[in-house]
Design an enzyme around this catalytic site. Structure first.
Site: not given
Length: 186
Positions: A48, A78, A134, A170, A172
């Site tokens: 981030s 995330c 994660i 996540h 994706e």
């Protein structure tokens, strides 16, 4: 529908593939010009602080805020959730400030503490969904306008407020399109 994915780091390719499978028009967002071409945006995982610096150095932070405050749907996964949060625990920095939540970075520990699980998220699906965590953050506080969508071990890991969706995990990286489909209808 042109769905942008902030393409600096994180699961960019996976998000783009999910959008394409749902007949959306995926757009890699790397510049202010790209930002102007989209109808909605996904801010993927990564680091981030690094993504925040990229947004500032590319002069995208304020225009992005304005588009979100103007109603453009945005989804942070995330690190994206951290960037969208009003407050980050143990930090004076905030970035986009688009959803009234407080987040704890790396709340589930380091890379070796990453895990997969399943959960029923009734607003998204009638079936349990695979969740991939994660170095995941979680939400420690939500404001009055925020709806918690999913909790794992009493920790909020997905939430929504108006046009802003956030997930600690996540979607994706899972072989499931339901979260992306939900976002594309937001």
């Amino acid at each position: 529908m042109r769905v942008g994915v902030l393409s600096f780091q994180g699961g960019v390719v996976e998000h783009l593939e999910h959008i394409e499978k749902l007949n959306g028009k995926p757009v890699k967002v790397r510049s202010l010009e790209d930002l102007q071409k989209i109808d909605r945006l996904i801010i993927p995982g990564g680091e981030s602080t690094t993504i925040g610096k990229f947004l500032k150095q590319s002069n995208m932070l304020q225009p992005l805020r304005e588009k979100i405050y103007g109603g453009m749907p945005v989804w942070g996964t995330c690190a994206g959730m951290i960037l969208l949060a009003r407050k980050i625990e143990n930090s004076e920095v905030n970035y986009i400030n688009a959803i009234d939540i407080t987040v704890r970075r790396n709340a589930y520990g380091s890379q070796v503490d990453s895990f997969n699980t399943k959960a029923l998220i009734e607003e998204i699906s009638l079936n349990e969904m695979p969740l991939v965590f994660i170095r995941a953050p979680y939400i420690t506080r939500i404001g009055e306008t925020v709806k918690a969508l999913c909790t794992i071990d009493k920790n909020i890991v997905a939430a929504k407020s108006n046009n802003v969706l956030v997930t600690s995990f996540h979607p994706e990286l899972a072989d499931n399109l339901e979260f992306h489909e939900y976002f594309m209808k937001l």
